[in-house]
Scaffold this active site. Structure first.
Site, mmCIF file in Angstrom:
data_model
loop_
_atom_site.group_PDB
_atom_site.id
_atom_site.type_symbol
_atom_site.label_atom_id
_atom_site.label_comp_id
_atom_site.label_asym_id
_atom_site.label_seq_id
_atom_site.Cartn_x
_atom_site.Cartn_y
_atom_site.Cartn_z
ATOM 1 N N CYS A 110 49.695 45.262 50.468
ATOM 2 C CA CYS A 110 49.243 46.614 50.116
ATOM 3 C C CYS A 110 48.493 47.314 51.248
ATOM 4 O O CYS A 110 48.254 48.518 51.181
ATOM 5 C CB CYS A 110 48.366 46.565 48.876
ATOM 6 S SG CYS A 110 49.125 45.673 47.520
ATOM 7 N N HIS A 255 44.196 52.688 48.668
ATOM 8 C CA HIS A 255 45.207 51.936 47.916
ATOM 9 C C HIS A 255 44.886 52.067 46.427
ATOM 10 O O HIS A 255 43.727 52.047 46.026
ATOM 11 C CB HIS A 255 45.166 50.476 48.355
ATOM 12 C CG HIS A 255 46.054 49.608 47.555
ATOM 13 N ND1 HIS A 255 47.365 49.943 47.294
ATOM 14 C CD2 HIS A 255 45.840 48.416 46.941
ATOM 15 C CE1 HIS A 255 47.910 48.988 46.553
ATOM 16 N NE2 HIS A 255 47.007 48.060 46.321
ATOM 17 N N ASN A 285 50.190 50.751 40.681
ATOM 18 C CA ASN A 285 50.063 50.150 42.007
ATOM 19 C C ASN A 285 51.462 49.950 42.607
ATOM 20 O O ASN A 285 52.235 49.157 42.079
ATOM 21 C CB ASN A 285 49.323 48.811 41.854
ATOM 22 C CG ASN A 285 49.132 48.085 43.175
ATOM 23 O OD1 ASN A 285 49.703 48.463 44.195
ATOM 24 N ND2 ASN A 285 48.331 47.032 43.136
HETATM 25 O O1 UT7 Z 1 47.148 45.622 45.093
HETATM 26 C C1 UT7 Z 1 46.186 44.652 45.339
HETATM 27 C C2 UT7 Z 1 46.140 43.645 44.298
HETATM 28 N N1 UT7 Z 1 45.654 44.036 43.000
HETATM 29 C C3 UT7 Z 1 44.382 44.249 42.699
HETATM 30 O O2 UT7 Z 1 43.578 44.507 43.523
HETATM 31 C C4 UT7 Z 1 43.938 44.123 41.296
HETATM 32 C C5 UT7 Z 1 42.565 43.508 41.234
HETATM 33 N N2 UT7 Z 1 42.184 43.098 39.907
HETATM 34 C C6 UT7 Z 1 42.060 43.973 38.876
HETATM 35 O O3 UT7 Z 1 42.303 45.156 39.027
HETATM 36 C C7 UT7 Z 1 41.556 43.468 37.551
HETATM 37 O O4 UT7 Z 1 41.074 42.151 37.746
HETATM 38 C C8 UT7 Z 1 42.653 43.453 36.420
HETATM 39 C C9 UT7 Z 1 43.006 44.868 36.045
HETATM 40 C C10 UT7 Z 1 43.892 42.713 36.945
HETATM 41 C C11 UT7 Z 1 42.109 42.741 35.198
HETATM 42 O O5 UT7 Z 1 40.926 43.406 34.745
HETATM 43 P P1 UT7 Z 1 39.613 42.545 34.441
HETATM 44 O O6 UT7 Z 1 38.622 43.483 33.901
HETATM 45 O O7 UT7 Z 1 39.273 41.805 35.698
HETATM 46 O O8 UT7 Z 1 40.095 41.590 33.296
HETATM 47 P P2 UT7 Z 1 40.066 39.990 33.284
HETATM 48 O O9 UT7 Z 1 41.118 39.427 34.168
HETATM 49 O O10 UT7 Z 1 38.660 39.550 33.489
HETATM 50 O O11 UT7 Z 1 40.463 39.734 31.779
HETATM 51 C C12 UT7 Z 1 39.648 40.134 30.689
HETATM 52 C C13 UT7 Z 1 40.417 39.887 29.405
HETATM 53 C C14 UT7 Z 1 41.085 38.527 29.345
HETATM 54 O O12 UT7 Z 1 40.992 38.053 28.015
HETATM 55 P P3 UT7 Z 1 39.895 36.953 27.628
HETATM 56 O O13 UT7 Z 1 40.179 35.773 28.498
HETATM 57 O O14 UT7 Z 1 38.578 37.600 27.901
HETATM 58 O O15 UT7 Z 1 40.174 36.744 26.184
HETATM 59 C C15 UT7 Z 1 42.526 38.803 29.672
HETATM 60 O O16 UT7 Z 1 43.402 37.863 29.081
HETATM 61 O O17 UT7 Z 1 41.477 40.842 29.303
HETATM 62 C C16 UT7 Z 1 42.687 40.155 29.014
HETATM 63 N N3 UT7 Z 1 43.806 40.905 29.567
HETATM 64 C C17 UT7 Z 1 44.426 41.884 28.884
HETATM 65 N N4 UT7 Z 1 44.239 42.369 27.641
HETATM 66 C C18 UT7 Z 1 45.033 43.380 27.229
HETATM 67 C C19 UT7 Z 1 44.360 40.809 30.797
HETATM 68 N N5 UT7 Z 1 45.354 41.705 30.921
HETATM 69 C C20 UT7 Z 1 45.420 42.387 29.745
HETATM 70 C C21 UT7 Z 1 46.223 43.432 29.243
HETATM 71 N N6 UT7 Z 1 45.998 43.890 27.996
HETATM 72 N N7 UT7 Z 1 47.200 43.990 29.995
#
Ligand code: UT7
Length: 328
Positions: A110, A255, A285
């Site tokens: 990216c 980005h 993205n």
């Molecule tokens: O292009 C460069 C690469 N990409 C990035 O830079 C992305 C960087 N990371 C992020 O943007 C964020 O970490 C995400 C958007 C990917 C995830 O957001 P988060 O606030 O960090 O969520 P998390 O991974 O801490 O997950 C929180 C909860 C989890 O459930 P539990 O374990 O708390 O029960 C996940 O399973 O949210 C759940 N979850 C979802 N729930 C509904 C993860 N994805 C989803 C979803 N819908 N799509």
């Protein structure tokens, strides 16, 4: 010696995928996706990546008022090339008739558009006049549509820029941290070679065993932490090298991985969010295509005005980051 944008172009596929569309195939909701990422829609296509790239490249060359024969160098950035070899840059060079151009690909995920711009700047110092940078990503081809934590994030797009020499300066700050390589990757599927013993790729590279090869795996939280500090560090360092400060930038095109990452970087830099261009709600993205698609939209809106100071900043798989600053 600096660098000037001579023309921009982009290509967005027609098919729109909404958050509600994802709610039909994985356990998610519009509310979760908007709140955690800022994304509402993204585009996808079955077209080859190079076809998207070609549209964006031709638009950028036309916008620059040049003919393909006047392009000296084509730098393509992609993690989703249609071919292992040849490079996508060569495929595009042939397709658009840029008969005088040297052509090569860059894989810096990216952050690759910023890497390419820095490389273009070096080539310009060595006598190249017109460099075409094309960033095209068909991420839907490497997305696991059963994994809710990644599939809602990615879309397909292509963006392009023609750049040339200027006397107004250019500075970049690039960096890599390969110890984070196992936090965001897609493993190439193995060939079944009948004469050799197959090794378990996990046992040789130490990456997590995350099922299917060929699709993206991401430890979102780890990448998130890297992203926030890398964004502000890269921009600050690029500003310092340029002889300016983040406050003096008129416009920043970041980005588009997560709106919350952009908000946190803005806060760390002490800048208003309005200074950052975003289109994440419409396209999600699109890896290295995010920044040039943003530039093309700004160009079409008449926002790339001479005299303005622009900052670009990206980060991604590698892990890598890159920021640059120049005057339009
Ligand atoms: O292009 C460069 C690469 N990409 C990035 O830079 C992305 C960087 N990371 C992020 O943007 C964020 O970490 C995400 C958007 C990917 C995830 O957001 P988060 O606030 O960090 O969520 P998390 O991974 O801490 O997950 C929180 C909860 C989890 O459930 P539990 O374990 O708390 O029960 C996940 O399973 O949210 C759940 N979850 C979802 N729930 C509904 C993860 N994805 C989803 C979803 N819908 N799509």
């Amino acid at each position: 010696m600096g660098l000037k944008i001579l023309g921009t172009g982009s290509y967005l596929p027609e098919t729109v995928v909404t958050n509600d569309d994802f709610a039909k195939i994985v356990e998610t909701s519009d509310e979760w996706i908007v709140k955690r990422t800022g994304m509402k829609e993204r585009r996808i296509t079955e077209q080859p990546t190079w076809v998207m790239a070609r549209h964006a490249a031709e638009a950028a060359i036309a916008d620059a008022g040049l003919s393909p024969e006047e392009i000296d160098l084509i730098l393509c950035t992609t993690v989703t090339s249609d071919y292992i070899t040849p490079s996508m840059a060569c495929v595009i060079q042939g397709a658009i008739g840029a008969v005088n151009a040297v052509a090569l690909d860059i894989n810096a995920a990216c952050a690759a558009f910023v890497y390419a711009l820095d490389m273009a700047h070096m080539y310009l110092q060595h006598g190249y006049r017109h460099v075409l940078i094309v960033s095209a990503e068909g991420l839907s081809k490497i997305t696991d549509y059963t994994d809710r934590s990644t599939c809602v994030l990615f879309g397909d797009a292509a963006g392009a820029c023609v750049v040339g020499w200027s006397d107004k300066g250019f500075a970049a700050s690039l960096g890599s941290d390969g110890t984070g390589a196992n936090t965001l990757f897609a493993r190439r599927p193995l060939n079944d070679v009948p004469f050799v013993e197959q090794v378990d790729p996990q046992s040789v590279d130490g990456f997590p065993d995350v099922g299917r090869a060929g699709v993206l795996y991401m430890n979102g939280r780890e990448v998130y932490k890297f992203a926030v500090s890398a964004m502000s560090r890269a921009l600050k360092e690029a500003c310092e090298k340029f002889g300016t400060t983040p406050e003096q930038l008129d416009l920043i095109v970041p980005h588009q991985a997560n709106l919350r990452i952009i908000q946190s970087a803005a806060k760390e830099l002490g800048l208003p969010l309005e200074r950052f261009y975003t289109n994440i709600e419409r396209y999600g993205n699109t890896s290295s295509a995010c920044i040039p698609v943003g530039l093309a939209e700004l160009g079409a809106a008449g926002e790339l005005k001479p005299g303005r100071k622009v900052g670009l900043v990206g980060f991604g798989a590698g892990l890598v980051y890159g920021g640059c600053v120049f005057e339009l």
